[in-house]
Scaffold this active site. Structure first.
Site, PDB file in Angstrom:
ATOM      1  CG  ASP A 162      63.421  12.084  83.352  1.00  0.00           C
ATOM      2  OD1 ASP A 162      63.448  13.240  83.831  1.00  0.00           O
ATOM      3  OD2 ASP A 162      62.515  11.062  83.756  1.00  0.00           O
ATOM      4  CG  HIS A 219      58.442  12.631  85.831  1.00  0.00           C
ATOM      5  ND1 HIS A 219      59.370  12.862  87.038  1.00  0.00           N
ATOM      6  CD2 HIS A 219      59.190  12.297  84.734  1.00  0.00           C
ATOM      7  CE1 HIS A 219      60.688  12.814  86.412  1.00  0.00           C
ATOM      8  NE2 HIS A 219      60.608  12.410  85.295  1.00  0.00           N
ATOM      9  CB  CYS A 257      60.645  15.816  87.893  1.00  0.00           C
ATOM     10  SG  CYS A 257      58.940  16.168  88.508  1.00  0.00           S
TER      11      CYS A 257
END
Lengths: 666, 320
Positions: free
Chosen positions: A464, A448, A404
């Site tokens: 995201d 994350h 991520c």
């Protein structure tokens, strides 16, 4: 000089000492075990008359050597760790010079205190349950100090100690619930860090990937009302605004946000968070959050920070309004920070220019970037290749494999290069739903990173990029996202989290986690606010007056109850024989022969036999039996006496009321 | 001054509350309870633990503090219970001489439950400890120094219990209405000539048959009551059974121990008389005792000796 220590007490002292020390061993230097074994062996030799007590010189040498050892292995004599080590060393050394009951008592009191220091280092439920053992053994040693017949019997001594503890539980619970909790009176050295892994103030993309391997719990959240879907659970910890080409880091000394700088609006989420120690100041919350935690503040990047680093499990309540507009206008400094870029990465800048030329509006540009991640050959992996040189370029155009943080960092870079203020947000995403306990458990592997970009008037928008690459990461969690790669928790083969597909194991794990959560919330977290909340729920208002009434009244009531149970005042001072004899008297009195004051058992029976000649045999039988049991000291058998009485009762004509005394005594 | 007045009032109050009796059962009117120094130290430890709990905001430290505080409370009930219901009875005491320890016998009786580690005694002397089994009894012998002749009235007896943890002490002061007769201390010395008449052989009295100490007249078989000093051990070792050397007594002029014939102060005279009472009794020689105000005719035997000793012990006191 107080008398010597009875043997049983010594045995229980040694046992209690072992039980007290055991949980400390992990926190003490290795040589401590040697010292302990040495002292215990010496003490046993003294007990077997094979060694002497240490003289003054030996004692001084032992104390100095121990202090030096603590200084050497703890880097000083001050601080919780060193203080605990010193306490434990005293606890062990005292064993050797323990001669009198007073010494034994000092040892016992030190033991109680050592149990408390063990709580400071580890307050898990199992450790707390375990601590009942040393406390019981210490009490048994205390009972053993008394010169009673118990001083020869180890098990009855222990049973007595256990009985004392059990009988003390109700009052303890009353005190625990109602005793007012105060804030710390002065600051004390706190337990030292043992290197807790977690989010850091700055990160390279690989850092979060490393966190992705850890099953350690981070925090738990309980929502009032329905829990939002996991794709909404973006737990903000900190923002990373500064990029140096390799590493994203946060802006130091962010200003505090005034409480009135934003207005609550739209939907509201209320929840409480129980955080594990992180040794960092930031708190976890959904956007945009307010907390009632005293001293907590909100910084200008909308994250919450605590007054001090979180070193103990911390419980706080949060209200979040996801629809609040954050920063409709950006100040120049903010703008500058959100557009800062280092030199380099020409290909990424080229891509940004290209996108900017094609899309006028920032939302379109962002959407195009996401589409690129989604359509291009990008992979989501916990094992990204190491990158060098222009890392953003290398990731975007060559390796195309990342976690991520790679996607968030690259997206932010491109947005900034295209002139859109943007930043990386680090935190946790999702979590494991514990249906039984109704809470969300977040682990380190839920770490994350995502992106926020700024739009005029609409403020900061969350986006995201990982969602574009691996939507299952957001919707189902890391395990699903890594299903093909098989790298989920591959470093922790024993972690129960790996066996989530075994239904029974998983249920057990969730139940255990739920139990621990309850323990942390209701026992460990039972401090001022939690207590006030609970008492207000029970009593409506809660003030000092009610406190005095409930604590005082409850205490007196419990005390009386215990006194009644223990002292049994309803059992007259009459013993069993006397009770039977009293029945015998009443029976004969009904038949007209009342015992005269001061009349002995034998005389009374003789007189009664004269008045009731037909039952003389039974009367005398009873009196004889009573005399034998009462005065000859023959082991009392209540049954026999009662039997004699029954025989007499059968022999006598049935009579309910008392005969007129005048009839027969005349 | 104040101390004495205070003590006096305290004694009066105790006498009203726990009247003297041969047997006393302890109940809530008669038992006092307070923390011991150990208990106070324990509360200091608890305070430190509470401070640790407050400063570290540690619920478990709070919990342990409260648990031990509750244990303290429970221990109070246990300590009280351990003493309550206990029956204390005077079980007699034998007379002693000045300078000896009177040994007061006490019987502790249980009326149902066990009483652990009951301590009795007269402080500052160390207390004697005994356990009383359920429905059973325990015997204790409490020594008390006899320093003056006459009746020695035992003070109030301290009965205490620190069981189970030693943090609290429950106690009572019981007066078992006990007194012991203290005889004067026997001091060897010579009797003045006037009194020694009977000891001289110059006028031999008439020899009579019977028991005495003067003349050996043969052996006879042992009967209970015979002095062991006169057992013929040699004969016993020869297997002839227990034989007693029989002496005949010389019945001469009666021997009188006369107070007024002695010199020195009263106590010294009484001590000397006491010595001779014992010596003559041992010789089984008849003697009389003449004290100002009382006169015991010559006789022999234990009863006579006791009477003489009692007269000596109580000489000059109101109850003589």
């Amino acid at each position: 000089m107080t008398p010597a220590i009875p043997r049983i007490s010594l045995i229980w002292l040694l046992v209690a000492q072992a039980l007290v020390i055991l949980p400390h061993l992990a926190h003490l230097p290795l040589w401590f075990t040697g010292l302990w074994a040495f002292c215990a062996a010496w003490r046993l030799q003294i007990f077997r008359m094979r060694a002497r007590y240490p003289n003054g010189l030996a004692k001084a040498a032992l104390i100095l050597a121990t202090a030096a050892g603590v200084f050497w292995s703890r880097g000083g004599l001050i601080g919780l760790e060193a203080g605990t080590a010193l306490l434990m060393a005293t606890f062990v050394l005292k064993l050797v010079e323990m001669r009198t009951q007073r010494d034994a008592l000092v040892l016992i009191y030190l033991g109680f205190f050592a149990v408390v220091t063990a709580y400071l280092l580890d307050s898990e439920m199992l450790s707390a349950l375990y601590s009942v053992l040393p406390v019981t053994a210490l009490l048994a040693a205390m009972v053993g100090l008394q010169q009673s017949r118990l001083a020869m019997q180890p098990w009855p001594t222990l049973r007595y100690a256990g009985k004392l503890l059990l009988q003390s539980l109700p009052l303890m619970l009353l005190l625990f619930v109602f005793f007012p909790r105060l804030g710390p009176l002065w600051s004390l050295p706190q337990p030292g860090s043992k290197g807790i892994s977690g989010l850091a103030e700055s990160m390279t993309p690989g850092d979060i990937a490393n966190l992705g391997r850890s099953p350690e719990p981070v925090f738990r959240a309980s929502f009032e009302g329905a829990t939002p879907p996991r794709s909404e659970l973006y737990w903000r910890a900190l923002t990373l605004e500064h990029f140096d080409g390799r590493r994203w880091s946060q802006t130091p000394d962010l200003p505090v946000l005034a409480t009135d700088s934003w207005q609550a609006q739209g939907q509201n989420l209320s929840y409480s968070i129980l955080m594990q120690p992180s040794l960092q100041r930031w708190l976890f919350a959904l956007d945009t959050a307010r907390t009632d935690l005293p001293g907590a503040r909100q910084l200008s990047d909308y994250r919450l920070v605590n007054v001090s680093p979180v070193e103990q499990p911390l419980l706080y309540r949060v209200s979040s309004w996801p629809q609040v507009v954050r920063d409709p206008e950006l100040r120049p400094t903010q703008q500058r920070r959100a557009l800062q870029l280092p030199a380099g990465n020409p290909r990424a800048r080229e891509l940004a220019a290209e996108l900017k030329a094609r899309y006028a509006r920032p939302e379109q540009l962002v959407a195009a970037l996401l589409t690129r991640f989604n359509q291009g050959e990008y992979f989501y992996t916990l094992k990204p290749p190491t990158l060098s040189g222009d890392t953003v370029d290398a990731f975007l155009f060559d390796s195309r494999r990342g976690f991520c943080a790679h996607y968030a960092g690259a997206a932010t870079f491109v947005l900034r290069a295209a002139g859109i203020p943007a930043r990386v947000v680090a935190g946790y995403q999702g979590g494991e739903f514990n249906r039984q306990g109704g809470y969300v458990q977040v682990h380190q592997f839920d770490a994350h990173a995502w992106v926020e970009y700024w739009l005029p008037e609409r403020g900061w928008q969350r986006v995201d990029p990982t969602f574009a690459v691996a939507p299952e990461r957001i919707e189902q969690g890391l395990e699903a996202a890594l299903a093909e790669e098989g790298s989920f928790l591959e470093d922790s083969p024993l972690s129960p989290l790996r066996y989530r597909d075994v239904a029974l194991l998983n249920q057990l794990r969730l139940a255990w986690d739920n139990l621990n959560y309850g323990w942390q919330r209701w026992v460990l977290g039972y401090q001022s606010e939690q207590q006030l909340g609970l008492l207000q729920r029970w009593f409506g208002e809660w003030d000092i007056q009610r406190l005095v009434i409930v604590l005082g009244g409850g205490g007196v009531l419990l005390g009386l109850l215990m006194a009644l149970l223990l002292l049994k005042p309803w059992q007259q001072r009459l013993d069993a024989q006397q009770r039977v004899y009293r029945r015998f008297e009443r029976l004969l009195a009904r038949h007209g022969v009342a015992r005269r004051p001061g009349e002995g058992a034998r005389d009374y029976a003789r007189r009664a036999a004269l008045v009731l000649p037909q039952q003389a045999r039974q009367i005398e039988g009873f009196a004889e039996c009573f005399e034998v049991q009462r005065y000859a000291g023959i082991a009392s058998d209540k049954g026999q006496l009662a039997q004699q009485l029954r025989a007499l009762r059968r022999a006598l004509p049935w009579r309910l009321s008392r005969l007129d005394d005048g009839e027969t005594t005349r | 001054m104040f101390r004495d007045a205070y003590r006096q009032r305290w004694r009066q109050w105790l006498n009203r509350r726990i009247p003297p009796a041969r047997a006393v059962q302890l109940n809530q009117r008669r038992i006092f309870i307070l923390p011991t120094p150990r208990g106070l130290a324990f509360s200091v430890v608890l305070l430190l633990m509470l401070l640790a709990g407050i400063n570290y905001q540690n619920s478990l430290a709070y919990g342990l503090t409260f648990l031990l505080l509750s244990v303290f409370h429970t221990a109070m009930l246990h300590t009280y219970r351990n003493l309550s219901g206990l029956m204390i009875k005077a079980a007699g005491v034998a007379p002693v001489f000045v300078g000896e320890q009177a040994r007061f016998q006490l019987r502790l009786e249980s009326r149902g439950k066990v009483h652990e580690a009951i301590a009795c005694g007269w402080p500052p002397a160390p207390l004697q400890i005994a356990d009383v089994p359920a429905e059973g009894q325990a015997l204790l012998e409490i020594p008390l120094a006899a320093s003056r002749r006459g009746w020695l009235r035992a003070e109030r007896l301290r009965v205490e219990s620190r069981f189970p943890l030693g943090l609290l002490v429950a106690w009572s002061w019981v007066d078992l209405d006990q007194a012991v007769l203290v005889y004067p201390q026997p001091l060897p010395g010579d009797l003045p000539l006037a009194a020694q008449v009977g000891l001289e052989d110059e006028d031999e009295g008439q020899r009579i048959v019977g028991r005495g100490a003067d003349d050996f007249q043969g052996l006879r078989t042992f009967q209970p009551g015979d002095s062991r000093r006169r057992l013929d051990w040699k004969a016993y070792s020869r297997g002839q059974g227990l034989l007693v050397k029989d002496f005949a007594q010389l019945a001469g002029r009666d021997l009188w121990l006369d107070f007024s014939s002695l010199g020195g102060d009263v106590e010294a005279r009484l001590s000397l008389l006491c010595h001779w009472v014992l010596t003559l009794d041992q010789r089984q020689q008849a003697f009389g005792l003449n004290l100002p105000g009382s006169r015991l005719e010559p006789a022999t035997g234990a009863a006579h000796r006791e009477a003489c000793l009692k007269a000596l012990a109580l000489f000059g006191s109101a109850s003589a």
